[in-house]
Design an enzyme around this catalytic site. Structure first.
Site, PDB file in Angstrom:
ATOM      1  N   ARG A   1       0.702  -5.276   3.455  1.00 30.79           N
ATOM      2  CA  ARG A   1      -0.357  -5.892   4.238  1.00 30.79           C
ATOM      3  C   ARG A   1      -0.740  -7.247   3.651  1.00 30.79           C
ATOM      4  O   ARG A   1      -0.482  -7.508   2.477  1.00 30.79           O
ATOM      5  CB  ARG A   1      -1.553  -4.951   4.384  1.00 30.79           C
ATOM      6  CG  ARG A   1      -2.117  -4.465   3.081  1.00 30.79           C
ATOM      7  CD  ARG A   1      -3.240  -3.481   3.351  1.00 30.79           C
ATOM      8  NE  ARG A   1      -3.895  -3.118   2.113  1.00 30.79           N
ATOM      9  CZ  ARG A   1      -4.960  -2.324   2.054  1.00 30.79           C
ATOM     10  NH1 ARG A   1      -5.474  -1.828   3.155  1.00 30.79           N
ATOM     11  NH2 ARG A   1      -5.513  -2.045   0.896  1.00 30.79           N
TER      12      ARG A   1
ATOM     13  N   ASP B   1     -16.538  -0.060  -0.926  1.00 24.79           N
ATOM     14  CA  ASP B   1     -15.220  -0.462  -1.429  1.00 24.79           C
ATOM     15  C   ASP B   1     -14.271  -0.787  -0.273  1.00 24.79           C
ATOM     16  O   ASP B   1     -13.186  -1.312  -0.496  1.00 24.79           O
ATOM     17  CB  ASP B   1     -14.611   0.622  -2.325  1.00 24.79           C
ATOM     18  CG  ASP B   1     -14.618   1.984  -1.667  1.00 24.79           C
ATOM     19  OD1 ASP B   1     -15.708   2.453  -1.293  1.00 24.79           O
ATOM     20  OD2 ASP B   1     -13.537   2.585  -1.503  1.00 24.79           O
ATOM     21  N   ASN B   2     -14.684  -0.472   0.953  1.00 19.68           N
ATOM     22  CA  ASN B   2     -13.850  -0.789   2.118  1.00 19.68           C
ATOM     23  C   ASN B   2     -14.432  -1.940   2.932  1.00 19.68           C
ATOM     24  O   ASN B   2     -14.063  -2.129   4.085  1.00 19.68           O
ATOM     25  CB  ASN B   2     -13.706   0.446   3.015  1.00 19.68           C
ATOM     26  CG  ASN B   2     -12.851   1.518   2.359  1.00 19.68           C
ATOM     27  OD1 ASN B   2     -12.070   1.236   1.464  1.00 19.68           O
ATOM     28  ND2 ASN B   2     -13.004   2.747   2.804  1.00 19.68           N
TER      29      ASN B   2
ATOM     30  N   LYS C   1       0.854  -1.186   0.000  1.00 20.41           N
ATOM     31  CA  LYS C   1       0.000   0.000   0.000  1.00 20.41           C
ATOM     32  C   LYS C   1       0.889   1.236   0.000  1.00 20.41           C
ATOM     33  O   LYS C   1       1.728   1.401   0.882  1.00 20.41           O
ATOM     34  CB  LYS C   1      -0.911  -0.011   1.235  1.00 20.41           C
ATOM     35  CG  LYS C   1      -1.918   1.127   1.230  1.00 20.41           C
ATOM     36  CD  LYS C   1      -3.006   0.913   2.260  1.00 20.41           C
ATOM     37  CE  LYS C   1      -3.925   2.119   2.346  1.00 20.41           C
ATOM     38  NZ  LYS C   1      -4.971   1.931   3.361  1.00 20.41           N
TER      39      LYS C   1
ATOM     40  N   GLY D   1      -0.969   7.671  -5.816  1.00 29.10           N
ATOM     41  CA  GLY D   1      -0.685   6.265  -5.527  1.00 29.10           C
ATOM     42  C   GLY D   1       0.240   6.042  -4.342  1.00 29.10           C
ATOM     43  O   GLY D   1       0.649   4.919  -4.073  1.00 29.10           O
TER      44      GLY D   1
END
Ligand code: AMP
Ligand code: MG
Length: 520
Positions: free
Chosen positions: A192, A269-270, A122, A135
């Site tokens: 992660r 989306d989470n 991430k 990003g």
């Protein structure tokens, strides 16, 4: 370093044929291949030996330059084909269309012993889904994700986990509070780890585009690999899958409620399809118990994602998932039946959770009134949730309500209770005492079981900020210390007693401690 790479998601599902790293709408594909950005000068901030062990990374390899290079995106292992996932989502209640991994790149899936885990970097640079952003991620938010995911794991809350936290050596421009004060911050990359990073939004995007063929492929893939025991490719299987997702989601939320965690951005989306806590952004921990609280300043006005609303939002999100899966089943009632189970299941689980938190073993008695009265009393004066439940375990059956009140008083932020507040507490403690009298187990046994569900140590908002302030100066001692402490959140840890304390006054309105934004 030898990693046993076995990519399932990217080898079994349709890929975006376009290999350019340009921002675009991606159709008929679940992901796009993309390489991480090379970091200027990667340096290790923290490494999680437990997760490294799960991935089969040897002690020597953890110390190596190769580790730093691979998990910062500097070097791509030979068999790895990194990619960004394609998904959409409802943000704050509104359909947002395609979102996708804008700042997360899946490096590979690794199989080791019984584990099959996807690893994701991430903050590893632009992808086709980065839209107008860079990003990247900054050290501040990366520390928050790294530390909190592990804290949650050890609290027994389903969650993604963290392997490593690495500074990229790049500077990243951020306007932290969206107030026109942009500044350079330290760039960082969290590696992660999760069995899968598939979200509700992966299904939603395909359904929104009426791409039923890919939707079916994704759903069949998800069931086959992540929902053992459920039929693949049948209507009954899809409904069973939806039921299982609903149940896992509810279970996760009940854990959040138990420990006082507020996710802050429960956009679809989470929402992990596996019912794992994912995407740690402007989350927070309840200090003063307040169902109306959210740490996310972006949500200040409507407080959609406030503590007391998390289960309702989970249900709303599940309804969106049902809409997405509908084309595979075309039976409204079948979905409604599952959604209608949520309310009664929630009630049962809420009561079970409260019984556990209060140390009550007899589930035959109706204690709903006791629970509701407690939640009403807790908001009369600012009361630290974590401290309150730990102190509550010290009460004994022979205490009178007055001495009980004395014992819990350290949980109140205000030393002097107003008369009506004091009276409300005495009333509730009188009921609790009467209820305890009907309990078989001893005071000592009750205390022990309460202390297994009510944590002593949580990652209070200001604690994360103290770690960040030190880390920005290159001092990781506090990070190491709290990381170790949070591995045993239910244990008495004499050396860490100072963290069993109310939030200091200076942190009440400080940015990062009580106010957080999505900027990371
Ligand atoms: P989040 O609030 O972290 O759930 O992010 C929502 C969406 O915005 C996701 O599609 C992210 O990938 C994307 N996003 C957030 N921050 C960035 C960033 N710095 N660069 C690119 N995309 C981002
Ligand atoms: Mg997200």
């Amino acid at each position: 370093m030898k990693l046993n790479i076995q990519d399932r998601f990217s080898s079994e599902l349709p890929a975006d044929p376009n290999l350019q790293n340009t921002r675009r709408q991606v159709h008929k594909a679940c992901f796009s291949f993309v390489s991480p950005k090379k970091p200027a000068k990667p340096s290790l901030v923290h490494l999680n030996d437990d997760v490294a062990e799960m991935l089969g990374i040897s002690k020597e390899d953890r110390q190596s330059r190769a580790f730093l290079d691979i998990f910062s995106g500097n070097h791509i292992p030979e068999e790895a084909k990194p990619y960004a996932m394609n998904y959409g989502g409802h943000q704050f209640g509104h359909w947002a269309g395609q979102l996708g991994d804008g700042r997360a790149i899946n490096l590979a899936e690794i199989k080791h012993n019984q584990h099959h885990l996807a690893i994701q970097l991430k903050g590893a640079g632009e992808t086709p889904y980065s839209r107008s952003a860079d990003g990247l991620a900054v050290l501040r938010s990366s520390i928050r994700e790294y530390l909190c995911a592990e804290a949650m794991h050890y609290l027994g809350v389903p969650t993604t986990r963290s392997l490593s936290l690495i500074k990229s050596g790049d500077q990243v421009m951020r306007d932290m509070m969206y107030d026109g004060n942009a500044a350079y911050e330290t760039g960082a990359i969290v590696c992660r780890v999760s069995p899968s990073f598939i979200r509700f939004g992966n299904f939603q995007l395909l359904a929104s585009r009426e791409d039923i063929e890919t939707l079916k492929k994704l759903t069949d893939f998800t069931i086959k690999h992540h929902f053992q025991g459920i039929e693949v490719g049948t209507k009954r299987g899809y409904i069973d899958f939806f039921r299982e997702v609903s149940q896992r989601t509810l279970k996760m939320i009940m854990h959040w409620q138990r420990v006082g965690f507020v996710h802050g951005v429960m956009n679809t989306d989470n929402m992990s399809i596996l019912g794992l806590t994912i995407d740690y952004g402007p989350y927070g921990w309840l200090e003063g118990f307040d169902p109306g609280w959210t740490p996310n300043t972006t949500d200040r006005q409507h407080k959609r994602y406030r503590y007391g609303n998390q289960s309702q939002i989970a249900l709303w999100n599940l309804l969106q998932l049902a809409n997405a899966l509908y084309p595979l089943v075309q039976d409204v009632k079948a979905f409604e039946d599952v959604l209608n189970e949520f309310g009664p299941n929630h009630k049962l689980q809420f009561e079970a959770m409260m019984r556990d938190k209060l140390g009550l073993t007899n589930g035959q008695l109706n204690d709903l009134d006791l629970f509701n009265q407690l939640n009403k009393t807790l908001v009369k004066t600012e009361t630290d949730m974590t401290i309150f439940y730990r102190l509550l375990a010290d009460l004994t059956k022979v205490d009178n309500p007055g001495s009980m009140l004395q014992k819990i008083s350290k949980a109140f932020y205000d030393d002097d209770l107003a008369d009506d507040t004091k009276q409300a507490w005495l009333t509730w403690l009188t009921s609790y005492k009467a209820r305890l009298a009907k309990e078989e187990p001893s005071d000592a046994a009750r205390k022990q079981s309460m202390n297994m569900v009510n944590p002593k140590y949580v990652l209070r908002n200001y604690m994360a900020q103290l770690v960040i302030d030190d880390a920005e100066k290159g001092d990781y001692a506090l990070l190491d210390d709290l990381y170790e402490m949070l591995k045993s959140p239910y244990d008495e840890q004499k050396q860490h007693e100072k963290w069993f304390a109310k939030r200091p006054e200076w942190a009440r309105h400080k940015v990062g401690c009580s106010m957080l934004s999505c900027s990371s």
